[in-house]
Structure formats: structure tokens, C-alpha cells
Design an enzyme around this catalytic site. Structure first.
Site, PDB file in Angstrom:
ATOM      1  N   ASP A   1       0.809  -1.222   0.000  1.00 20.33           N
ATOM      2  CA  ASP A   1       0.000   0.000   0.000  1.00 20.33           C
ATOM      3  C   ASP A   1       0.846   1.277   0.000  1.00 20.33           C
ATOM      4  OD1 ASP A   1      -2.636  -0.795  -0.260  1.00 20.33           O
ATOM      5  OD2 ASP A   1      -2.930  -1.108   1.884  1.00 20.33           O
TER       6      ASP A   1
ATOM      7  N   LYS B   1      -0.436   4.752  -1.098  1.00 23.87           N
ATOM      8  CA  LYS B   1      -1.349   5.565  -0.286  1.00 23.87           C
ATOM      9  C   LYS B   1      -0.656   6.783   0.311  1.00 23.87           C
ATOM     10  CE  LYS B   1      -4.797   2.085   0.937  1.00 23.87           C
ATOM     11  NZ  LYS B   1      -5.463   1.328   2.035  1.00 23.87           N
TER      12      LYS B   1
END
Length: 319
Positions: free
Chosen positions: A154, A157
């Protein structure tokens, strides 16, 4: 390019090994040479054969002693290099977790998501190996590389505002389009951050997991709309681990599902969102995941009790 832990120079070993081989193998040949010389000389200058045996034994023993000493030095140096390599690997793993924690700090509502998904990746890989799935691509080594790379999935992000990541209401179309960009951003961040520092296998695995963990088996995912085996195996496994954790934990837009509910959702989406074989491995882990959830609840309860006793505020970590 900087050397990774796997690229450590072990060239010194060839020198030590050569010395050991010389003294432990060549010296018997010297002893034989002495023997031949002895028999030749004895015709002209007779002397007791025990002298010959003593000389040959002394040469042989000296050779073995020197050879053993050289071998011990080689083993000692090897162990030292192994220890240094393991230390470097641990530092690298801690740095990776620390970087992933920075991403997580932007999204307080996801809790320890990246670390839990890494654990799920490890368990899914282990189960798939047991079941004999994708033996040409999946083994103990590649499974460890995937586990190590999983916390970075991730990374993209980092480019998304906290107001969107933590939004409790339904996202607007524009906001969702921004969310859909995080796999592409993650790939770029990982490539810039780890190229030349980590080995190529780790970097490629990490960026592929970041790029493809929202792709669907049926081609309806994002950002590239890849389908089936166009999606790298590491991405297909990461996708299942990611959704598994999302289902089992509280999110701004949903409650935490039970293990039974989660398994039903995974089963229903096998062949649609998930690689059927990856989904099957997840379903085989139902009992293990149930115990993991119980352990997580117990650990959370104990932590909350300790915080209360210490007069600390409640932990916002979601189960």
C-alpha cells in the site's frame, strides 16, 4: 549497484579452501615421494626402516594439522560472514516494516493492516505449497520473498490525503479515481526507493504486489484490468490476503465480518475476484484463521486492560 545480503563476497573462501586441499591432500603425495627416495637411498646407505616411517608420519601429521587449521579459519570466517548477513537482513526487514508503518500512520482506521496481510501472505503461500499449487513459481524461498515484500503493497497511499483515506461516508467518483491510482504510485515509489539497495527479486516482487493487488481474476479490477495469469502470482496472493484482512476488521464503511462470513465471501468470489487455487488455499486456512482472530482479540483485550491500569487512553487499533 550496491551489494545486497545475497551478493556478499565469499571469494576469500576459495583461497582458504585451496590451502586446506593443498595441505590435506598434497602432503600424502610428498610422503610417497619421501618413501621412494628412501628406498632408493637405502641401497647405498642402509638405515632402519623405522626412521622412514617416522619421517613419513611426521610429514603426514604436519600436513593434516596445517590443513585443519586452514579449514577452521575458513569455517570461522564463513560463520562471521553469515552472522553479518543475517544482521543486515534483519535491519532491512525492520526498515521495510518502518516504511510501511509510515504509510499506515496516514490511515489510522486500518490498524496493523500491512503486518497482518504479510502474515496472511505467509500462511497462504505455505498452504499452497502443501497443496502442490504452482510448483514452478512457488517454493519456500519465493514465499519468504513475498512475505518480506507484502508490507509495502500500500505504499501508493502515501500520495492520498488522509481526509480520503479516513472518510466514513461514501467516496465521490473523483475520490475513488484517486484511490484507484495508489497501485501505480506504489510501484513507482518502490522502484525509486529500493532499486539498487535490495536485490532485484525482492524489488520486482514488491512492486508487482503493489501494482497488481487490486486486479481481479476476471479482469474487472484496477488499475491495468489484467486477467487470470496475466496477474503475477505474488499479486494474486496479495489480493486475497488484502481482502481477507479487510473483511475481518472494522473499516469506516463496514463492520468486521466473522470468519464464517469471510470464508463464504472468498468462496463466492473464487474465479471472479480471486485465483481459484489461491481462494482454495484461503478456505483451507479457516481453522487457523479462527485461532488467529481469537489470539488477536485476547491480545487486544489484555493491551486495553494494561492501558486502563496505566491511565492511558484507549488504543484505536481495530480488530
Amino acid at each position: 549497484m550496491a551489494k545486497s545480503a545475497k551478493q556478499t563476497d565469499f571469494s576469500f573462501m576459495s583461497e582458504r579452501k585451496a590451502a586446506g586441499i593443498f595441505y590435506m591432500i598434497i602432503t600424502p603425495a610428498i610422503a610417497v615421494s619421501v618413501a621412494l627416495t628412501f628406498f632408493s637411498a637405502r641401497k647405498a646407505y642402509p638405515f632402519p626402516s623405522s626412521y622412514f616411517l617416522i619421517v613419513c608420519a611426521a610429514i603426514q601429521i604436519a600436513g593434516w594439522v596445517i590443513g585443519v587449521a586452514a579449514t577452521k579459519k575458513m569455517v570461522s570466517k564463513t560463520m562471521e560472514i553469515i552472522a553479518q548477513t543475517q544482521k543486515i537482513q534483519k535491519i532491512q526487514e525492520r526498515l521495510i516494516i518502518s516504511i510501511a508503518d509510515l504509510v499506515e500512520s496516514k490511515d489510522a482506521l486500518t490498524g496493523q493492516h500491512v503486518q497482518r496481510t504479510a502474515l496472511y501472505v505467509e500462511r497462504i503461500c505455505k498452504k499452497m505449497i502443501e497443496l502442490g499449487y504452482y510448483p514452478d513459481e512457488l517454493n519456500e524461498h519465493t514465499a519468504q520473498v513475498m512475505k518480506k515484500a507484502a508490507p509495502l503493497h500500500d505504499m501508493g497511499k502515501m500520495n492520498i490525503p488522509e481526509t480520503i483515506l479516513e472518510k466514513r461516508e461514501k467516496l465521490t467518483a473523483e475520490e475513488f479515481e484517486m484511490i484507484k491510482m495508489h497501485p501505480l504510485w506504489g510501484e513507482k515509489i518502490i522502484d525509486r526507493a529500493f532499486a539498487g539497495i535490495e536485490d532485484d527479486e525482492f524489488t520486482q516482487t514488491a512492486l508487482m504486489m503493489a501494482l497488481t493487488h487490486h486486479e481481479w481474476w476476471n479482469g474487472r479490477g484496477y488499475p491495468l484490468r489484467l486477467a487470470e495469469k496475466e496477474i503475477p502470482l505474488c499479486g494474486r496472493i496479495m489480493a486475497a490476503a488484502d481482502v481477507l484482512d479487510a473483511l475481518l476488521t472494522v473499516r469506516p464503511y463496514k463492520r468486521a465480518f466473522t470468519v464464517d462470513e469471510t470464508m463464504n465471501i472468498i468462496a463466492d468470489n473464487a474465479g471472479k475476484q480471486f485465483d481459484p487455487l489461491v481462494a482454495e488455499a484461503v478456505l483451507e486456512l479457516e481453522t487457523e484463521i479462527t485461532y488467529m482472530q481469537i489470539d488477536a482479540i485476547n491480545a487486544f483485550t489484555i493491551d486495553e486492560a494494561r492501558r486502563k491500569d496505566a491511565g492511558l487512553p484507549k488504543n484505536n487499533e481495530d480488530l
